[in-house]
Design a protein around this motif. Structure first.
Motif, PDB file in Angstrom:
ATOM      1  N   THR A  15     -12.806  48.645 -22.909  1.00 30.80           N
ATOM      2  CA  THR A  15     -12.097  49.756 -23.539  1.00 30.80           C
ATOM      3  C   THR A  15     -12.612  51.081 -22.992  1.00 30.80           C
ATOM      4  N   ASP A  16     -11.841  52.136 -23.242  1.00 29.33           N
ATOM      5  CA  ASP A  16     -12.322  53.488 -22.966  1.00 29.33           C
ATOM      6  C   ASP A  16     -13.221  53.932 -24.118  1.00 29.33           C
TER       7      ASP A  16
ATOM      8  N   LEU B  74      -8.845  54.004 -27.162  1.00 29.12           N
ATOM      9  CA  LEU B  74      -7.397  54.186 -27.174  1.00 29.12           C
ATOM     10  C   LEU B  74      -6.681  52.966 -26.622  1.00 29.12           C
TER      11      LEU B  74
ATOM     12  N   ARG C 111      -3.016  56.724 -17.905  1.00 25.53           N
ATOM     13  CA  ARG C 111      -4.242  57.292 -17.348  1.00 25.53           C
ATOM     14  C   ARG C 111      -5.480  56.634 -17.960  1.00 25.53           C
ATOM     15  N   THR C 112      -5.393  56.234 -19.236  1.00 25.26           N
ATOM     16  CA  THR C 112      -6.541  55.584 -19.857  1.00 25.26           C
ATOM     17  C   THR C 112      -6.769  54.208 -19.260  1.00 25.26           C
ATOM     18  N   GLU C 113      -5.696  53.445 -19.066  1.00 26.02           N
ATOM     19  CA  GLU C 113      -5.846  52.128 -18.458  1.00 26.02           C
ATOM     20  C   GLU C 113      -6.332  52.241 -17.017  1.00 26.02           C
TER      21      GLU C 113
ATOM     22  N   GLU D 111     -13.008  56.263 -26.279  1.00 23.86           N
ATOM     23  CA  GLU D 111     -12.306  56.612 -27.513  1.00 23.86           C
ATOM     24  C   GLU D 111     -11.571  55.424 -28.127  1.00 23.86           C
TER      25      GLU D 111
ATOM     26  N   ALA E 231     -13.392  56.654 -18.344  1.00 28.90           N
ATOM     27  CA  ALA E 231     -12.217  56.914 -17.514  1.00 28.90           C
ATOM     28  C   ALA E 231     -12.465  58.066 -16.551  1.00 28.90           C
TER      29      ALA E 231
ATOM     30  N   TYR F 244      -0.863  58.940 -22.936  1.00 27.85           N
ATOM     31  CA  TYR F 244      -2.244  58.542 -22.641  1.00 27.85           C
ATOM     32  C   TYR F 244      -2.388  57.129 -22.052  1.00 27.85           C
TER      33      TYR F 244
ATOM     34  N   ASP G 105      -2.437  48.196 -25.742  1.00 32.30           N
ATOM     35  CA  ASP G 105      -2.625  49.473 -26.434  1.00 32.30           C
ATOM     36  C   ASP G 105      -3.160  49.220 -27.842  1.00 32.30           C
TER      37      ASP G 105
END
Length: 324
Positions: A310-311, A315, A64-66, A313, A8, A61, A198
């Motif tokens: 995915t990121d 998430l 911003r993660t997406e 982590e 990200a 989260y 998510d």
């Protein structure tokens, strides 16, 4: 299965039904033994603005993660969509996410944002037209949980869907399955669908994301009562309801509630509804999936499974699906 961690860093708009459905849903939900209200009614103009504020909170989260996933994997995702296709975004809200794809889709035929908040939808469409003047943009004000038609002239084009933000988590699993099947019916045979989902994670991270220190999510939750007062003749004392968010581990979902701070009776359109001290209105669920759990759900709704991003982590996840 391919799972790719990534890093990200004035067109006419079709009208929504009248307030009768809103009133019927509110009366039905408040008449139940366990009171509830449909989450789709959060999104009037004020609710849409509050949700956009939520997406910028440090605790929240998912957005911003997406966005990070879409930034990193945008070229790959865009390559899966047919040239000159029509891209339909279900529950479009802000254009921040679709912009991550549009910059990689110079030959896109049309973009169709679908959202229940007509004022916000129109505003976002006008802003997007200024930035992408060559792109045909056809907003549709509709409840995407129900069947709707694509704008005239787009029915015969190659069509793809975009459903970011983990909105799929707001539906009970059986409802989510039906919704995914309905998307397939709207988009047609051979269509692709990009879905944000998510993932299950630590309880503290989840609960903080839905109960921020600044109280923005609480204001978003209570705005539903403000809307009922304004549009349906309600007399909710909004300040006497508090926001609560909790992770129901057994159901793998975040639950949002409005909690009555005292015993009271509230009227909506002349109908009384009694609340005990501490009684809640269940306003939203947000289911959290494992990657394999969501893939199983999508397959059961008639979708062929593709790449998952995915990121680092893990998430959040973005899934590529295709209709047979």
């Amino acid at each position: 299965m391919t799972i790719k961690p990534v890093f990200a860093d004035a067109t006419p708009i079709s009208r929504l039904p009248d307030d009768r459905t809103f009133l019927d849903d509110v009366v039905s939900g408040l008449s139940a033994t366990r009171k509830s209200l449909p989450a789709k009614y959060f999104y009037d103009a004020a609710g849409s603005e509050l949700f956009e504020a939520i997406t910028r909170l440090p605790e929240y989260y998912p957005t911003r993660t997406e966005l990070g996933i879409l930034d990193a994997a945008g070229p790959e995702i865009a390559a899966l969509l047919p040239r000159a296709a029509t891209l339909v975004e279900f529950g479009s809200g802000s254009t921040a996410k679709v912009r991550r794809l549009l910059r990689h889709l110079p030959d896109l035929g049309a973009y169709v944002p679908v959202d229940v908040s007509e004022t916000f939808l129109r505003s976002e469409a006008e802003i997007l037209r200024a930035d992408f003047p060559a792109l045909r943009i056809e907003p549709v004000a509709a409840d995407f949980t129900k069947p709707f038609a694509l704008p005239d002239g787009l029915e015969s084009t190659d069509v793809a869907g975009f459903f970011p933000g983990s909105t799929i988590g707001n539906f009970e699993p059986a409802e989510a399955r039906r919704l995914l099947a309905q998307f397939g019916a709207v988009l047609g045979p051979g269509a692709g669908l990009i879905v944000g989902v998510d993932l299950v994670k630590d309880r503290a991270v989840l609960e903080a994301a839905y109960d921020d220190a600044a109280g923005v999510t609480g204001a978003f939750n209570r705005n539903l009562l403000t809307r009922i007062n304004r549009e349906l003749g309600g007399d909710f004392p909004v300040g006497s309801f508090t926001h609560r968010a909790l992770f129901n581990e057994r159901e793998s979902r975040i639950e949002m509630h409005l909690v009555s701070a005292r015993a009271q009776t509230v009227e909506v359109a002349g109908r009384p509804f009694r609340f005990a001290d501490g009684e809640t209105i269940h306003t939203e669920n947000s289911y959290k999936y494992t990657v394999d759990g969501f893939r199983s759900l999508a397959a059961s709704a008639g979708w062929t499974l593709g790449t998952v991003w995915t990121d680092p982590e893990r998430l959040f996840s973005v899934h590529a699906l295709k209709r047979a």
